[in-house]
Design an enzyme around this catalytic site. Structure first.
Site, short mmCIF file in Angstrom:
data_model
loop_
_atom_site.label_atom_id
_atom_site.label_comp_id
_atom_site.label_asym_id
_atom_site.label_seq_id
_atom_site.Cartn_x
_atom_site.Cartn_y
_atom_site.Cartn_z
N THR A 133 2.08 -6.22 -42.14
CA THR A 133 2.30 -6.90 -40.87
C THR A 133 3.47 -7.88 -40.96
O THR A 133 4.25 -8.01 -40.02
CB THR A 133 1.03 -7.65 -40.43
OG1 THR A 133 -0.03 -6.69 -40.34
CG2 THR A 133 1.20 -8.33 -39.10
N HIS A 163 6.62 1.41 -30.36
CA HIS A 163 7.05 2.81 -30.34
C HIS A 163 6.58 3.52 -29.09
O HIS A 163 5.43 3.37 -28.68
CB HIS A 163 6.56 3.53 -31.59
CG HIS A 163 7.17 2.98 -32.84
ND1 HIS A 163 8.42 3.36 -33.27
CD2 HIS A 163 6.73 2.06 -33.73
CE1 HIS A 163 8.71 2.71 -34.38
NE2 HIS A 163 7.70 1.91 -34.67
#
Length: 108
Positions: free
Chosen positions: A34, A42
């Site tokens: 992360t 996306h």
């Protein structure tokens, strides 16, 4: 990590009266993957039509923007420009566009 936090959040959403503690083994939040995330949402253009990844990208994009809007979290939709640098790449660019259409990607 982020998966544990997301899971804890979902458990609390489904069970509002529950008390829950999340323990982090690292000294910092976002220490692993992360912390290396580029922050890109996306759209699902690269995945095979009908695949779970394509479906989750398209749905996740909407959910991410809705989540940010509801909580007044700022973001910038800057888009992505995908180009063919020579004639040999034009066919692949067309296939990529068609894949995005088949996956339900908006704003192509």
């Amino acid at each position: 990590g982020i998966v544990g936090l997301a899971t804890a959040r979902e458990v609390l959403e489904r069970n509002p009266g529950l008390r829950l503690a999340v323990l982090e083994k690292e000294a910092e939040v976002g220490f692993h993957q992360t912390g290396h995330n580029s922050g890109v949402v996306h759209a699902g253009i690269y995945y095979p039509p009908g695949s779970l990844k394509a479906k989750l990208c398209v749905e996740g994009l909407d959910l991410t923007y809705s989540y940010c809007d509801e909580r007044k979290i700022p973001y910038k939709k800057c888009g992505k420009l995908i180009i063919a640098v020579n004639e040999g790449e034009l066919e692949g660019l067309e296939r990529l566009h068609e894949r995005g259409v088949q996956n339900g990607v908006r704003d192509l």
